[in-house]
Design an enzyme around this catalytic site. Sequence first.
Site, PDB file in Angstrom:
ATOM      1  N   LYS A   1       0.934  -1.179   0.021  1.00  0.00           N
ATOM      2  CA  LYS A   1      -0.007   0.090  -0.157  1.00  0.00           C
ATOM      3  C   LYS A   1       0.828   1.048   0.034  1.00  0.00           C
ATOM      4  CE  LYS A   1      -3.739  -2.542   2.250  1.00  0.00           C
ATOM      5  NZ  LYS A   1      -4.360  -2.861   1.280  1.00  0.00           N
ATOM      6  N   CYS A   2       1.907   1.185  -0.995  1.00  0.00           N
ATOM      7  CA  CYS A   2       2.873   2.287  -1.015  1.00  0.00           C
ATOM      8  C   CYS A   2       2.813   3.079  -2.301  1.00  0.00           C
ATOM      9  CB  CYS A   2       4.234   1.699  -0.849  1.00  0.00           C
ATOM     10  SG  CYS A   2       5.663   2.860  -0.796  1.00  0.00           S
ATOM     11  N   GLY A   3       3.075   4.201  -2.353  1.00  0.00           N
ATOM     12  CA  GLY A   3       3.298   4.708  -3.580  1.00  0.00           C
ATOM     13  C   GLY A   3       4.344   4.214  -4.430  1.00  0.00           C
TER      14      GLY A   3
END
Length: 158
Positions: free
Chosen positions: A35-37
Amino acid sequence: MSAIYDFKANSLLGEEVPMRRFEGQVLLIVNTASKCGFTPQYRGLEDLYRDLSPRGFAVLGFPCNQFGAQEPGQASEIQEFCSTNYDVTFPLFEKIDVNGANAHPLYEYLKRQQSGLLGASIKWNFTKFLVDRAGRVIARYAPTARPEGLRQQIETLL
């Protein structure tokens, strides 16, 4: 411990995997998060793995929840996410800490071999370590380094 091959880690399925299993290969070791850029880098990592694994290259993914709680899932959720969204086939390991008192010994070793912008600490998800066929940690890349941008350096080691 003095060599990368002296370490072990548990696969995402819970199987103990000696790093010696990867002896003689060029490795890109990455702390990952779902759930990271930077999560779309899974695609570039998988492309490198598929293209270069026949020549002796492997990506090793180590999920980590230490940065913004961006890897909250259990092993089965991480596996499902990576398979469904990015068709990941490279080896994934159990979620670990990369900094602090509970940092995995492999990551303590990697950080000692190649410090980064914050010294030995890992700055964020998708920090990458490049290891040559002899097991030497030869480079460390920031999370912003895109996998496809590493291809030339990886190929020189193959």
